[in-house]
Every structure is written in structure tokens, then in C-alpha cells.
Design a protein around this motif. Sequence first.
Motif, PDB file in Angstrom:
ATOM      1  N   LEU A   3       0.708  -1.562  -0.212  1.00 16.47           N
ATOM      2  CA  LEU A   3       0.161  -0.441   0.288  1.00 16.47           C
ATOM      3  C   LEU A   3       0.913   1.520   0.114  1.00 16.47           C
ATOM      4  CD1 LEU A   3      -1.590  -2.375   1.569  1.00 16.47           C
ATOM      5  CD2 LEU A   3      -3.094  -0.491   2.497  1.00 16.47           C
ATOM      6  N   LEU A   4       0.905   2.258  -1.136  1.00 12.92           N
ATOM      7  CA  LEU A   4       1.159   3.634  -1.097  1.00 12.92           C
ATOM      8  C   LEU A   4       0.222   4.118  -0.181  1.00 12.92           C
ATOM      9  CD1 LEU A   4       3.662   5.416  -3.144  1.00 12.92           C
ATOM     10  CD2 LEU A   4       1.363   5.918  -3.133  1.00 12.92           C
ATOM     11  N   ILE A   5       0.164   5.234   0.228  1.00 16.77           N
ATOM     12  CA  ILE A   5      -0.510   6.146   1.199  1.00 16.77           C
ATOM     13  C   ILE A   5      -0.502   7.592   1.061  1.00 16.77           C
ATOM     14  CG2 ILE A   5      -1.481   6.609   3.421  1.00 16.77           C
ATOM     15  CD1 ILE A   5      -1.008   3.517   4.011  1.00 16.77           C
ATOM     16  N   THR A   6      -0.614   8.714   0.897  1.00 19.09           N
ATOM     17  CA  THR A   6      -0.368   9.939   0.900  1.00 19.09           C
ATOM     18  C   THR A   6      -1.017  10.407   1.940  1.00 19.09           C
ATOM     19  OG1 THR A   6      -2.103  10.924  -0.371  1.00 19.09           O
ATOM     20  CG2 THR A   6      -0.596   9.378  -1.725  1.00 19.09           C
ATOM     21  N   GLY A   7      -0.134  11.680   1.802  1.00 15.14           N
ATOM     22  CA  GLY A   7      -0.932  12.789   3.232  1.00 15.14           C
ATOM     23  C   GLY A   7      -0.034  11.940   4.626  1.00 15.14           C
ATOM     24  N   LYS A   8       1.002  11.183   4.387  1.00 13.52           N
ATOM     25  CA  LYS A   8       1.112  10.680   5.705  1.00 13.52           C
ATOM     26  C   LYS A   8       1.208  11.350   7.017  1.00 13.52           C
ATOM     27  CE  LYS A   8       6.066  10.415   6.789  1.00 13.52           C
ATOM     28  NZ  LYS A   8       7.712  10.373   6.476  1.00 13.52           N
ATOM     29  N   ASN A   9       1.600  13.076   7.056  1.00 19.19           N
ATOM     30  CA  ASN A   9       1.447  13.556   8.256  1.00 19.19           C
ATOM     31  C   ASN A   9       0.441  14.151   8.923  1.00 19.19           C
ATOM     32  OD1 ASN A   9       4.180  12.720   9.461  1.00 19.19           O
ATOM     33  ND2 ASN A   9       5.123  14.898   7.478  1.00 19.19           N
ATOM     34  N   PHE A  26       0.649  -6.370   5.283  1.00 23.07           N
ATOM     35  CA  PHE A  26       0.898  -5.479   4.497  1.00 23.07           C
ATOM     36  C   PHE A  26       1.911  -4.997   4.432  1.00 23.07           C
ATOM     37  CE2 PHE A  26      -4.344  -5.327   4.785  1.00 23.07           C
ATOM     38  CZ  PHE A  26      -4.400  -5.885   3.718  1.00 23.07           C
ATOM     39  N   GLU A  27       2.360  -4.162   3.690  1.00 21.86           N
ATOM     40  CA  GLU A  27       3.207  -3.397   3.706  1.00 21.86           C
ATOM     41  C   GLU A  27       3.063  -2.142   2.875  1.00 21.86           C
ATOM     42  OE1 GLU A  27       7.782  -2.199   1.303  1.00 21.86           O
ATOM     43  OE2 GLU A  27       6.424  -4.223   0.668  1.00 21.86           O
ATOM     44  N   MET A  28       3.318  -1.294   4.087  1.00 14.45           N
ATOM     45  CA  MET A  28       2.776   0.039   4.221  1.00 14.45           C
ATOM     46  C   MET A  28       3.680   1.083   3.930  1.00 14.45           C
ATOM     47  SD  MET A  28      -0.671  -0.466   6.896  1.00 14.45           S
ATOM     48  CE  MET A  28      -1.424   0.547   6.606  1.00 14.45           C
ATOM     49  N   ILE A  29       3.594   1.828   2.758  1.00 14.75           N
ATOM     50  CA  ILE A  29       4.538   3.472   2.330  1.00 14.75           C
ATOM     51  C   ILE A  29       3.846   4.186   2.493  1.00 14.75           C
ATOM     52  CG2 ILE A  29       6.075   3.939   0.535  1.00 14.75           C
ATOM     53  CD1 ILE A  29       7.003   1.036   1.126  1.00 14.75           C
ATOM     54  N   PHE A  30       4.272   5.485   3.454  1.00 17.90           N
ATOM     55  CA  PHE A  30       3.140   6.540   3.654  1.00 17.90           C
ATOM     56  C   PHE A  30       4.184   7.648   3.453  1.00 17.90           C
ATOM     57  CE2 PHE A  30       1.795   3.591   6.975  1.00 17.90           C
ATOM     58  CZ  PHE A  30       0.414   4.281   7.322  1.00 17.90           C
ATOM     59  N   VAL A  31       3.719   8.521   2.404  1.00 18.46           N
ATOM     60  CA  VAL A  31       4.532   9.728   2.143  1.00 18.46           C
ATOM     61  C   VAL A  31       3.581  10.955   2.408  1.00 18.46           C
ATOM     62  CG1 VAL A  31       5.520   7.741   0.274  1.00 18.46           C
ATOM     63  CG2 VAL A  31       3.358   9.114  -0.553  1.00 18.46           C
ATOM     64  N   ASP A  32       4.853  11.920   1.688  1.00 12.78           N
ATOM     65  CA  ASP A  32       3.889  13.064   2.451  1.00 12.78           C
ATOM     66  C   ASP A  32       4.823  14.169   0.969  1.00 12.78           C
ATOM     67  OD1 ASP A  32       2.295  15.786   3.570  1.00 12.78           O
ATOM     68  OD2 ASP A  32       2.210  14.783   5.227  1.00 12.78           O
ATOM     69  N   ARG A  33       4.956  15.799   1.675  1.00 14.39           N
ATOM     70  CA  ARG A  33       5.093  16.724   0.337  1.00 14.39           C
ATOM     71  C   ARG A  33       6.578  15.944   0.225  1.00 14.39           C
ATOM     72  NH1 ARG A  33       3.832  21.521   2.792  1.00 14.39           N
ATOM     73  NH2 ARG A  33       2.274  21.280   2.737  1.00 14.39           N
ATOM     74  N   GLU A  34       7.493  15.753   1.654  1.00 15.23           N
ATOM     75  CA  GLU A  34       9.158  15.180   0.874  1.00 15.23           C
ATOM     76  C   GLU A  34       9.147  14.367   0.002  1.00 15.23           C
ATOM     77  OE1 GLU A  34       7.636  15.709   4.345  1.00 15.23           O
ATOM     78  OE2 GLU A  34       7.860  18.167   4.343  1.00 15.23           O
ATOM     79  N   GLU A  35       8.324  13.317  -0.134  1.00 17.91           N
ATOM     80  CA  GLU A  35       8.520  12.567  -0.598  1.00 17.91           C
ATOM     81  C   GLU A  35       7.888  12.088  -1.742  1.00 17.91           C
ATOM     82  OE1 GLU A  35       9.076  11.581   4.131  1.00 17.91           O
ATOM     83  OE2 GLU A  35       6.731  12.020   2.643  1.00 17.91           O
ATOM     84  N   MET A  36       6.727  12.994  -1.481  1.00 15.65           N
ATOM     85  CA  MET A  36       5.621  12.630  -3.351  1.00 15.65           C
ATOM     86  C   MET A  36       5.000  14.915  -2.690  1.00 15.65           C
ATOM     87  SD  MET A  36       3.508  10.155  -4.487  1.00 15.65           S
ATOM     88  CE  MET A  36       2.343  10.239  -4.751  1.00 15.65           C
ATOM     89  N   ASP A  37       5.495  15.240  -3.719  1.00 10.60           N
ATOM     90  CA  ASP A  37       5.033  16.276  -3.741  1.00 10.60           C
ATOM     91  C   ASP A  37       3.817  16.289  -5.351  1.00 10.60           C
ATOM     92  OD1 ASP A  37       3.743  18.659  -3.949  1.00 10.60           O
ATOM     93  OD2 ASP A  37       5.701  19.403  -4.393  1.00 10.60           O
ATOM     94  N   LEU A  38       2.832  16.175  -4.447  1.00  8.26           N
ATOM     95  CA  LEU A  38       1.208  16.142  -4.957  1.00  8.26           C
ATOM     96  C   LEU A  38       1.081  17.396  -5.358  1.00  8.26           C
ATOM     97  CD1 LEU A  38      -1.341  14.910  -1.846  1.00  8.26           C
ATOM     98  CD2 LEU A  38      -0.325  13.940  -3.699  1.00  8.26           C
ATOM     99  N   SER A  39       1.804  18.412  -6.010  1.00  6.44           N
ATOM    100  CA  SER A  39       2.102  19.411  -7.401  1.00  6.44           C
ATOM    101  C   SER A  39       3.066  19.906  -7.996  1.00  6.44           C
ATOM    102  CB  SER A  39       2.055  20.707  -6.400  1.00  6.44           C
ATOM    103  OG  SER A  39       3.334  21.134  -5.685  1.00  6.44           O
ATOM    104  N   ASN A  40       3.618  18.158  -8.360  1.00  2.00           N
ATOM    105  CA  ASN A  40       4.510  17.610  -9.359  1.00  2.00           C
ATOM    106  C   ASN A  40       3.808  16.427  -9.649  1.00  2.00           C
ATOM    107  OD1 ASN A  40       7.055  16.932 -10.601  1.00  2.00           O
ATOM    108  ND2 ASN A  40       8.495  17.828  -8.923  1.00  2.00           N
ATOM    109  N   PRO A  41       3.342  16.279 -10.800  1.00  2.00           N
ATOM    110  CA  PRO A  41       2.910  14.780 -11.612  1.00  2.00           C
ATOM    111  C   PRO A  41       3.957  14.318 -11.591  1.00  2.00           C
ATOM    112  CG  PRO A  41       1.858  17.504 -12.914  1.00  2.00           C
ATOM    113  CD  PRO A  41       3.165  17.803 -11.458  1.00  2.00           C
ATOM    114  N   GLU A  42       5.397  14.789 -12.179  1.00  2.00           N
ATOM    115  CA  GLU A  42       6.909  13.769 -13.254  1.00  2.00           C
ATOM    116  C   GLU A  42       6.826  13.379 -11.256  1.00  2.00           C
ATOM    117  OE1 GLU A  42       6.271  17.181 -13.274  1.00  2.00           O
ATOM    118  OE2 GLU A  42       5.537  16.804 -15.896  1.00  2.00           O
TER     119      GLU A  42
END
Length: 282
Positions: A3-9, A26-42
Amino acid sequence: MKLLITGKNGQLGSELQDLQHEYPRFEMIFVDREEMDLSNPEQIQEVLEKEKPDLIVSAGAYTAVDKAETEQELCSKINHLAVQTMGEWAYKNNTKIIHISTDYVFDGNSEIPLKEDDKTNPINTYGLTKLKGEQALQASGAAYVIIRTAWVYSTYGANFVKTMKRLMNEREEIGVVSDQIGTPTYARDLAKAIMDIVVAPEFVQGIYHYSNEGKISWYDFAVAIKELSGVACKINAIGSDAFPTPAKRPNFSLLDKSKIKAVYGVSVPDWKASLGEMMKKI
């Protein structure tokens, strides 16, 4: 299953992190702006390509409702275009996606609990971008579950409960809006509902509504917080007109939860019981 979960914090992401020990398979990967900036599609695509999740929980969002009126482009990138990017990637890679949306896709003119197929008509930028995110996900072809929720609070992050507790300790009296009706959502309850969907034997695509049970105003919510806090602050009921904000709010946000209960067997606790649970923790 990964699972990849955005909005970690965020409130919901933090509650999901607290629950992860209950789901060791489950392997749960948490990401926030530092790891995956939602304003950056690339960057979104790069992270998804690297992690290759089996399921995405799209819990991250631009949620500053008033600020969104002056940051429309950024709000749209995060709430609309990021969801489109994740949806398109999920479709190409046979990945499921659970996306969190909002009661603000409605205009608030109903008088009966809102069902999933009721007409949407957002009255602020935040609501419009969240609706466009829903539509983009549906158009992507990905296998999706969209959960609309409302009035989210948690022991984590900034929210109404924490703000009320602080103000009640600082002031002798406060005014709280009494003409906006709905029910709050304890983010921990929503996190459990999401995991119920993740572990369900069948992934039943569609839009679902989730908030706690009951029907209250923000004023009622504040009174309950006061009672549980044991403070002496006087709370005055005021109309929305007395508290103008840059973004208009729906006057009626009560969500009908019967579909998520019927399809996924999700339990929906009463709002006051959940508020009591949260208040014990803080």
C-alpha cells in the motif's frame, strides 16, 4: 500486498500509521510532501514507478478551505491533477485506488442526508477541485473507491476540537456557528473503515459516504467539547452571517452512510462516543 498512502503527516495518514501494526501482512509505504509532492506530476509518477504499489490510499489533499480562494492553481494541482495522475498510473499498472473526498462537493441546500448519487454543486474552490479530482479518477479507468467524508478531527494535526479546547481555555465566552448541520468524523474511525475496504474479499468500485452517526451543528459539537473538557467558558450560538469567511460553507453536510455499511459492512460509531474516545487521548 503493498500500500502507498499519501498525506503521511495529515490527520488521516497519522491514524493509518497508528493502525499499521494490526495489518502485518501488508507493506505500508507512507509519503508526504517531502517524498512525493502532490503538486508535481513528474515526481508522483517517479515515486509510483519506484514503489509499484498494489493499492494507493489517496489521503493527502489541499485542505485550507479559505486559503484555496486565493491559491486556486495550487489547490487544483493537488486536489485535481494529482488525483488524475495517480488514477492514470493506477489504470496502466492494474493498481486499485481509495481516494478521500469531501462533503463540500455539495451546495448544502438539501434537508435530508446526502446520498452518493445526489447532485453535486460545490460553492467554493476547495469543493470544486475535490469534485474535479473525483471526476478525473472516475475517467481514468482505474479501479477506485471514493470516500466522501466531513468535519474531520483527530488527536493529530490542527482541527476544530483542538481549536475549541484552546479557545475555551483562553476566553470567558466564544461564538460558534449553529446553522451549519452535519456530523463530524473521527479520523481514526475513517482509517479503520479504509482498512475494512482494503481487507474486504471483494473491491466494490464506487463512491461511498462516511462520517460518524448523528446530526448536529458546529455549536452542538462545541458544547459537547466543553462538557468533556469541564471548562467554564460560555458558548454562544451564532449564524454564519456573523462569521464571514473567504470561502462559503455548505449549510447542510449530513452524509447518508447506508451504502458503505451495506456493501463493506463498515461500522459507523456515534459522533459523541468517538469524540469521547479522542478527548481521552489528548
